[in-house]
Design a protein around this motif. Structure first.
Motif, short mmCIF file in Angstrom:
data_model
loop_
_atom_site.label_atom_id
_atom_site.label_comp_id
_atom_site.label_asym_id
_atom_site.label_seq_id
_atom_site.Cartn_x
_atom_site.Cartn_y
_atom_site.Cartn_z
N THR A 299 0.96 -1.40 -0.20
CA THR A 299 0.01 0.22 0.11
C THR A 299 1.26 1.27 -0.38
O THR A 299 0.36 2.23 0.18
CB THR A 299 -1.45 -0.26 1.32
OG1 THR A 299 0.01 -0.16 2.13
CG2 THR A 299 -1.91 -1.01 0.95
N THR A 300 2.65 1.61 -0.17
CA THR A 300 2.47 2.26 -0.63
C THR A 300 3.50 3.04 -1.54
O THR A 300 2.47 2.08 -2.28
CB THR A 300 4.98 1.85 0.83
OG1 THR A 300 4.78 0.71 -1.08
CG2 THR A 300 4.43 1.55 2.14
N SER A 301 3.96 3.70 -1.95
CA SER A 301 4.12 4.45 -2.86
C SER A 301 5.57 4.95 -3.12
O SER A 301 6.12 5.23 -2.29
CB SER A 301 3.38 5.72 -3.21
OG SER A 301 3.59 6.62 -2.43
N ASN A 302 5.98 4.89 -4.62
CA ASN A 302 7.43 5.52 -4.98
C ASN A 302 7.56 6.40 -5.04
O ASN A 302 8.63 7.34 -4.96
CB ASN A 302 8.36 4.10 -5.78
CG ASN A 302 8.34 2.50 -4.76
OD1 ASN A 302 7.35 1.77 -5.22
ND2 ASN A 302 8.76 3.43 -3.83
N VAL A 303 6.39 6.58 -6.86
CA VAL A 303 6.57 8.40 -7.20
C VAL A 303 5.16 9.10 -7.23
O VAL A 303 4.09 7.80 -7.65
CB VAL A 303 7.27 8.00 -7.92
CG1 VAL A 303 7.61 9.40 -9.88
CG2 VAL A 303 7.61 7.26 -8.74
N ASN A 304 4.93 9.93 -6.73
CA ASN A 304 3.64 10.75 -6.65
C ASN A 304 3.82 12.19 -8.27
O ASN A 304 4.84 12.31 -8.17
CB ASN A 304 3.55 11.67 -5.73
CG ASN A 304 3.66 9.96 -4.56
OD1 ASN A 304 4.61 9.69 -3.33
ND2 ASN A 304 1.86 10.04 -4.10
#
Length: 549
Positions: free
Chosen positions: A244-249
């Protein structure tokens, strides 16, 4: 806006991660500084973060040596030899550590247990027959080893031998000449065309571009471009559950890069998931990978400014000209094979991109960060050091730009720390009132995170920091805290020196991510600073750690 000092906490080991708010300390009227918001010691009852590998060699694989000619009591020893055996189980306990369980069967007598660890070291213990003896060991380097265990009945001299193949939990880094593995705009590494909304691209890593099969993790610079809606990109190992994490927004119209250290699936692939509502193009450039074999270990550093062309720090004063290259010697770092940097572009005269590469030759066809005219933008970079001990920075824009570079660590054959990927986990989200009751991080305030408190062998963390909802322009800084957790608990902490480095830059209303390789300092506490005069929301995700032996 008043200054605020806040605290976030996580136990990063086999036990898990939790945020446990505690009462705030009172402000100190004499100093004019507000007191910090505190948290309790890490709750170690949280979800499992580190998955220990297990290895087994059952007792029926034991080999029983024949008695020597003329051995006393040969008949009784023969009978004993037909029964004695040793079963083996091994478990990883840290980046370099294992424990071996040796269970002797077939005798009730006292036995000698001799362990050859496969690295040139050995030891001997005593155990009771029918019991399990647990023996720990630390390897000097990550890799695969064959552990050989011999048990000998002290009464009959009957013996049995068994062996087990083990692999360490930690991995070493191997630099790779920067190379483009993926570009959906032209069909490099995947089908040509945008990655659809909530779709993903499967990227081959192991066995591709001279990257060996069996790599445990890869360093990629992932860039999202041609965006028509907002969203985020998540990198994760093929065959695994998407976190559920992110690397690029990203927002509509943006081109956004971010460095990613992502585990590689057993298939040799990683997945890049588009969490937006519209299709996007994705680019991925490789600069290195991790394997469970001795190569280059990591040494974290307190962030130091390596280059600032605005004032002549580490390089001639003045902007790098359009399509120009700045070459920087890397000195005093004990045979560094690669360096971990935070690279910032500021005052660019036009749109463009920056490429950081080893040596002083021609720049490869890759990019580390993209920028617009007048924009200030940062990105983490792991770049190999060239054979002559240099790195180069090429301005891919038409017009000049200033460049600021901070060094946060380096890789070398003598580096003591191996990398351990962890299950991605969200450590902090100041927007979430259920886990963080203090709201946005105030201007010039900081969050202290005692991630390695009580774990002195954990020397660094791989985090992804994201700033969102900023009410003004500013930058984020990450540095070790000179205070201990006891200082915060007792209210005796001192306000830390303000860092002179930067991790990411933002303007009002923009959401900006950046990877951080954060050293833990003397007390295992990491500070994350809001270096602006306005509130921001801060999101921190955990992806891995570095651990010595």
């Amino acid at each position: 806006m008043s200054y605020r000092r806040l605290a976030a906490s996580a136990a990063v080991l086999a036990a898990g991660v939790a945020l446990v708010p505690a009462p705030a300390h009172a402000a100190d009227p004499a100093s004019g500084r507000p007191g910090p918001h505190g948290v309790a010691r890490p709750d170690r009852v949280g979800p499992q973060q580190r998955e220990a590998a297990a290895f087994t060699s059952p007792a029926d694989r034991s080999v029983r040596p024949a008695p020597a000619a003329g051995e006393a009591g040969a008949a009784s020893a023969d009978a004993a030899r037909n029964e004695i055996a040793v079963g083996l189980k091994a478990f990883t306990t840290s980046a370099h550590g294992i424990e071996v369980d040796a269970t002797t069967t077939g005798t009730a007598n006292t036995v000698s247990v001799s362990v050859d660890w496969g690295d040139g070291t050995a030891g001997e213990e005593t155990s009771a027959g029918g019991q399990t003896l647990t023996v720990p060991h630390q390897y000097g380097k990550p890799g695969g080893y064959t552990v050989r265990v011999t048990v000998t009945d002290r009464a009959t001299q009957a013996s049995a031998v068994n062996q087990i193949a083990v692999w360490t939990q930690g991995s070493h880094f191997t630099p790779h000449t920067p190379k483009r593995l993926l570009d959906t705009r032209n069909g490099t590494g995947a089908s040509q065309g945008k990655v659809p909304a909530h779709g993903q691209v499967r990227l081959r890593v192991g066995g591709n571009a001279e990257i060996p099969a069996g790599v445990t993790a890869v360093v990629l610079n992932v860039t999202v471009t041609n965006t028509t809606g907002g969203g985020h990109i998540t990198a994760y190992p093929d065959g695994g559950e998407r976190p559920t994490t992110s690397n690029v927004n990203f927002a509509p119209g943006q081109t956004v890069p971010n460095l990613v250290i992502v585990p590689v699936g057993r298939s040799g692939y990683v997945n890049l998931h588009n969490g937006g509502w519209e299709g996007v193009d994705l680019i991925a450039d490789v600069t290195g990978y991790f394997t469970k074999s001795a190569s280059s270990g990591y040494t974290p550093m307190d962030p130091q400014r390596l280059v600032d062309t605005r004032n002549g720090t580490g390089a001639p004063k003045g902007r790098i000209k359009g399509y120009g290259t700045l070459t920087k010697p890397i000195e005093g770092l004990d045979n560094a094979t690669a360096v971990a940097l935070n690279v910032t572009v500021t005052n660019p005269g036009s749109d463009g991109h920056l490429t950081v590469f080893p040596g002083s030759g021609a720049a490869p066809a890759v990019s580390n960060l993209n920028f617009g005219a007048g924009q200030t933008i940062a990105n983490a970079v792991i770049v190999p050091v060239g054979p002559s001990g240099e790195i180069s920075i090429r301005n891919g824009g038409w017009n000049p730009t200033d460049v600021v570079i901070d060094i946060v660590g380096y890789y070398s054959p003598s580096g003591p720390n191996a990398y351990v990927p962890l299950k991605p986990d969200r450590l902090l989200d100041t927007r979430d009132g259920a886990t963080w009751p203090w709201g946005p991080l105030g201007g010039r305030g900081y969050v202290y995170m005692p991630l390695a408190d009580g774990f002195p062998h954990t020397k660094g963390f791989v985090l992804n920091t994201t700033v969102t909802n900023p009410e003004g322009a500013g930058h984020l800084a990450v540095a070790p805290d000179p205070n201990s957790l006891a200082d915060y608990d007792n209210g005796t902490e001192q306000w830390p020196p303000t860092p002179t480095s930067s991790t990411l830059n933002w303007t009002r209303g923009k959401t900006v991510p950046n990877l951080v390789q954060a050293g833990t300092g003397p007390y295992g506490i990491i500070d994350i600073w809001n270096q602006s005069d306005a509130d921001i929301d801060l999101v921190v995700d955990l992806f891995g750690l570095y651990e010595d032996n």
